[in-house]
Structure formats: C-alpha cells, structure tokens
Design a protein around this motif. Structure first.
Motif, short mmCIF file in Angstrom:
data_model
loop_
_atom_site.label_atom_id
_atom_site.label_comp_id
_atom_site.label_asym_id
_atom_site.label_seq_id
_atom_site.Cartn_x
_atom_site.Cartn_y
_atom_site.Cartn_z
N GLN A 113 0.85 -1.20 0.00
CA GLN A 113 0.00 0.00 0.00
C GLN A 113 0.89 1.25 0.00
O GLN A 113 1.64 1.48 0.95
CB GLN A 113 -0.91 0.00 1.22
N GLN A 114 0.80 2.03 -1.06
CA GLN A 114 1.55 3.27 -1.14
C GLN A 114 0.78 4.35 -0.39
O GLN A 114 -0.38 4.63 -0.69
CB GLN A 114 1.76 3.67 -2.60
N THR A 115 1.42 4.96 0.59
CA THR A 115 0.75 5.95 1.44
C THR A 115 1.58 7.23 1.48
O THR A 115 2.78 7.19 1.75
CB THR A 115 0.59 5.40 2.87
N ARG A 116 0.92 8.35 1.23
CA ARG A 116 1.62 9.64 1.22
C ARG A 116 0.98 10.66 2.13
O ARG A 116 1.67 11.36 2.87
CB ARG A 116 1.69 10.17 -0.23
N THR A 154 -1.42 12.07 5.33
CA THR A 154 -1.42 11.68 6.75
C THR A 154 -2.40 10.55 7.06
O THR A 154 -2.03 9.55 7.70
CB THR A 154 -1.74 12.89 7.64
N LEU A 155 -3.64 10.69 6.61
CA LEU A 155 -4.61 9.63 6.92
C LEU A 155 -4.26 8.32 6.23
O LEU A 155 -4.56 7.23 6.74
CB LEU A 155 -6.03 10.06 6.53
N GLU A 156 -3.61 8.39 5.07
CA GLU A 156 -3.18 7.17 4.40
C GLU A 156 -2.21 6.39 5.27
O GLU A 156 -2.39 5.19 5.52
CB GLU A 156 -2.51 7.50 3.07
N TRP A 157 -1.13 7.06 5.72
CA TRP A 157 -0.12 6.30 6.47
C TRP A 157 -0.52 6.04 7.91
O TRP A 157 0.04 5.15 8.56
CB TRP A 157 1.26 6.94 6.38
N LEU A 158 -1.53 6.73 8.43
CA LEU A 158 -2.03 6.41 9.76
C LEU A 158 -2.95 5.20 9.75
O LEU A 158 -2.89 4.35 10.65
CB LEU A 158 -2.78 7.61 10.35
N LEU A 159 -3.81 5.10 8.72
CA LEU A 159 -4.87 4.09 8.74
C LEU A 159 -4.60 2.86 7.88
O LEU A 159 -4.90 1.73 8.30
CB LEU A 159 -6.19 4.74 8.30
N LEU A 160 -4.05 3.04 6.69
CA LEU A 160 -3.95 1.89 5.78
C LEU A 160 -3.02 0.79 6.27
O LEU A 160 -3.30 -0.40 6.05
CB LEU A 160 -3.54 2.36 4.38
N PRO A 161 -1.90 1.09 6.96
CA PRO A 161 -1.09 -0.02 7.49
C PRO A 161 -1.82 -0.88 8.53
O PRO A 161 -1.39 -1.99 8.81
CB PRO A 161 0.12 0.70 8.12
N LEU A 162 -2.91 -0.37 9.08
CA LEU A 162 -3.68 -1.17 10.04
C LEU A 162 -4.37 -2.35 9.38
O LEU A 162 -4.85 -3.26 10.07
CB LEU A 162 -4.71 -0.29 10.75
N ILE A 163 -4.43 -2.36 8.04
CA ILE A 163 -5.02 -3.50 7.33
C ILE A 163 -4.30 -4.78 7.73
O ILE A 163 -4.92 -5.80 8.07
CB ILE A 163 -4.94 -3.29 5.80
N HIS A 164 -2.97 -4.76 7.69
CA HIS A 164 -2.20 -5.96 8.04
C HIS A 164 -2.30 -6.27 9.53
O HIS A 164 -2.32 -7.45 9.92
CB HIS A 164 -0.73 -5.78 7.63
N PHE A 165 -2.34 -5.23 10.36
CA PHE A 165 -2.46 -5.47 11.80
C PHE A 165 -3.76 -6.19 12.12
O PHE A 165 -3.78 -7.17 12.87
CB PHE A 165 -2.40 -4.13 12.56
N VAL A 166 -4.87 -5.73 11.55
CA VAL A 166 -6.17 -6.36 11.81
C VAL A 166 -6.22 -7.76 11.21
O VAL A 166 -6.69 -8.72 11.84
CB VAL A 166 -7.31 -5.48 11.28
N LEU A 167 -5.73 -7.90 9.98
CA LEU A 167 -5.77 -9.20 9.29
C LEU A 167 -5.00 -10.26 10.07
O LEU A 167 -5.55 -11.32 10.41
CB LEU A 167 -5.19 -9.06 7.89
N LEU A 168 -3.75 -9.99 10.38
CA LEU A 168 -2.89 -11.00 11.00
C LEU A 168 -3.04 -11.06 12.51
O LEU A 168 -2.69 -12.07 13.13
CB LEU A 168 -1.42 -10.72 10.64
N GLY A 169 -3.58 -10.01 13.11
CA GLY A 169 -3.75 -10.01 14.55
C GLY A 169 -5.06 -10.63 15.02
O GLY A 169 -5.18 -10.95 16.21
N PHE A 170 -6.00 -10.80 14.09
CA PHE A 170 -7.33 -11.28 14.53
C PHE A 170 -7.89 -12.41 13.67
O PHE A 170 -8.94 -12.96 14.00
CB PHE A 170 -8.32 -10.11 14.56
N LEU A 171 -7.23 -12.78 12.57
CA LEU A 171 -7.68 -13.90 11.75
C LEU A 171 -6.72 -15.08 11.93
O LEU A 171 -5.56 -14.99 11.55
CB LEU A 171 -7.72 -13.52 10.27
#
Length: 383
Positions: free
Chosen positions: A167-170, A172-189
């Motif tokens: 995910q390319q993030t530039r 502020t909201l991009e780099w604050l929120l989009l990396p949480l995709i992997h956190f939620v995916l791997l932390g709860f599935l």
C-alpha cells in the motif's frame, strides 16, 4: 492500576501472538520453477478483469503492468463503467497496440446494484479463460505476479486466492490508517483455521486482487450474489466458502503495489463506505472496540500514568504495563519491516487505532440513521 495493567497485557498479547504465528503462514506465493518446452505449453490462461470508472490517470499504468506479465497466457478486459473522462479513449488506444486488451462498456447500473459489483459481474460474462483475476485500476503487478498466484491457487487447492499489495501511502490519513489492514488481518484472523476448512466466518480477502476459478465463481453466483454490498474483498471469499470452496491468502507485498486513495477525504469515505460489512458490523463493533481500546490504546495511557507517578506504582503494575506496551508495538514494528510500512505509522499506532474506531462508529451511525455512502459519483444507501 494493577488490574488495568493485567487486562491491557492480556488484550495486547493475544493479537501480538497471533500476528507472529500468522507471519509465517501469510507467505508470498511460491517462486516459479524453470519450465521446459513441454511445461511451457501448459501455461495458465487468465482473464485479467479491471472495472474502471473515471480512471484516466491510472488505467494505462495498470494495463501495461499486466501486459508485462510472464509465464502466463492472458487477456486484459477493461469494463468502462459509465466514465465521463478519457478512460475509454486510453484503453481503446491500448487495444489497437496490444490485441490482448479489450474494452467493454458496462450496461446502465440496475437498481439494487453496487457499481463495482455490477462491473465485475459483467466482466466475468466477457471473460474467455477459466481463471478470472479481478484487479483494481490502481493496482500495478510485477511480471511474475499472475503466474505465481496461479501456482498458489493450485498448491493451496483453493477456488479463490487473494492478497494485499504493497500500500503506497503519502498523505497523513493514508499512512495512519492503511497499514492497520495488516495489523487487523494478521492479529485477529487465525490463518491456520481459515485453511483447515471452508467455514465462512474465517473468510478474508482483498478486492484489489482476487484470482478465482471460473466454474466456482459462476456456480456460487459470483458478484451477482453480493450485488448490493460494498466489500467484495471480504464477501466474495465468504460466498465461495458458503458453497463449500476453499479460499486462501498470500502476501503480495513484493508482487503488486496499490495507491488506494489520494486525499484525506478519499481515505475517510473510502474506508467508511464498507466498514459496516467488516469491523463495524452491528454485532461486531462493540467487542472489536473493547479489544482495540484495551489492548492497543490503554497500554499507552497506563505508560503515561506510570511515568508521572512511578513512585506510587507497584513493580508488578509497571512490569505489566511495559509488557503490554511492547505487545501493542510488536506487530506494528514487525509489519513495518515485512510490509514496508512507514515508521511514523508504527510510532503513532494508538492514534491510528483511535481514528479507526472513530471511523467505524461513524459508519455504523450513518447506517443506523439511514444515511447514504457516496463513492465514484454514485450514492448508495447505507442500509
């Protein structure tokens, strides 16, 4: 203080442990072996299907990245979904230059359909091959991506495989929120549970890249069965699993890139539009909020309290708080290395979690109030 520290540690340690266990399971697809002349005659045949609505600034790069694919036979079908810009003109020019490229035009959007789901369903009707690869217009593939994911489809014995591009993030909201995709995916599935069977509760996927067998897609009803939804990345794998098909995930960090959104407004409205089909579902949002607040935000609050009142805190409370803080940070720092995420995103992890929760509750409140979600110049009822 001690009780809160213990709860914070437990709620932070569980997703941290699962994240670490999932890192090995969530692997890149297998590397390609050298093919002899006979094997080269059996290359996978793939229809790459791209829904496009007003994508003049991204569609050419997306198509050209597919055209550079190796070790696969393919066609590229772009569905122009009532674009008002130069999308059709650009794809038409590419089709003249490359016979593998075809331009199709979506029929008028019927009542009750989401625009992307309708375009994808129409694309499936125009596909000529037995493997259907749906990608978004802002995705860029590396040359071996199609072939490696096709091999993964076979080795995993799945009907559908998916994965999250880099995910390319530039902004502020991009780099604050989009990396949480992997956190939620791997932390709860629990990926091991996902692979153990076809339970729909363990479905997961990413709408940016999905490779599916045509027969399984059509027999389950495909996008037609999720026509009113906004989240095919989650709901299409769930649909296939409901029909007894396996689905799987692979790490696409080094095989594809995606710039999902380009402004704070796009980030907010883009994530909120389908939130109630994921974390913000009415029956899920309360426990999710509790898990995230206690495990991912409370450790930082307790650490601030300990820092200001360390003489009054017990050794056990300080130790639990420190351990909870490390557990909260561990997935994020592992993720920034593995998934090439920004350091500042990991450092501001609790702020990202708080923003995510605000977004989820905003989406649910809009749904309950009967509000509408607008995306790609179309308005959809949140109900």
């Amino acid at each position: 203080m001690l009780t809160l520290s213990i709860f914070a540690l437990i709620f932070a340690a569980i997703p941290a442990a699962l994240f670490c266990a999932n890192l090995r399971a969530y692997a890149p697809p297998p590397r390609l072996q050298h093919r002899g002349a006979e094997e080269s005659a059996e290359l996978p045949s793939i229809s790459v299907l791209i829904p496009a609505r007003n994508e003049e600034f991204s569609i050419e790069a997306a198509v050209r990245s597919v055209l550079a694919s190796t070790c696969a036979r393919f066609e590229v079908v772009v569905m122009d979904d009532a674009s008002t810009d130069r999308t059709s003109e650009i794809v038409r020019a590419l089709s003249v230059e490359h016979p593998e490229v075809r331009l199709e035009h979506a029929p008028p959007l019927p009542p009750g359909w989401n625009g992307k789901q309708h375009a994808c369903w129409q694309l499936a009707q125009h596909a000529r091959h037995d493997l259907l690869c749906f990608i978004d217009a802002d995705v860029r593939l590396v040359p071996e991506a199609l072939a490696r994911m096709s091999a993964f489809l076979d080795t995993s014995r799945s009907a559908l495989v998916s994965g999250f591009p880099l995910q390319q993030t530039r902004t502020t909201l991009e780099w604050l929120l989009l990396p949480l995709i992997h956190f939620v995916l791997l932390g709860f599935l629990p990926i091991a549970r996902m692979r153990a069977g076809t339970d729909p509760d363990f479905a997961a996927g990413c709408g940016q890249f999905m490779l599916v067998r045509r027969d399984a897609y059509l027999s389950s009803g495909g996008h037609q069965q999720i026509r009113a939804t906004m989240h095919d990345g989650l709901l299409l794998p769930r649909l296939l699993r409901q029909h007894g098909h396996r689905t799987d995930l692979a790490d696409l960090t080094h095989l594809a890139t995606c710039r999902m959104y380009r402004s704070a407004s796009e980030v907010w409205h883009g994530l909120a539009k389908n939130a109630t089909e994921g974390l913000a579902a009415p029956g899920r949002i309360v426990p999710v909020t509790l898990l995230l607040l206690v495990g991912q935000v409370l450790p930082f609050v307790l650490a601030a309290i300990v820092a200001s009142q360390h003489r009054n805190a017990s050794f056990v409370a300080i130790s639990c708080t420190a351990a909870a803080l490390l557990a909260a940070y561990l997935p994020r720092f592992l993720g920034l290395v593995r998934f090439r995420q920004p350091l500042k995103s990991a450092l501001l992890h609790p702020l990202g979690i708080l923003l995510l929760l605000v977004l989820e509750w905003y989406a649910l409140a809009r749904k309950l109030s009967g509000g509408s979600a607008t995306w790609k110049q179309r308005s959809y009822s949140s109900n």
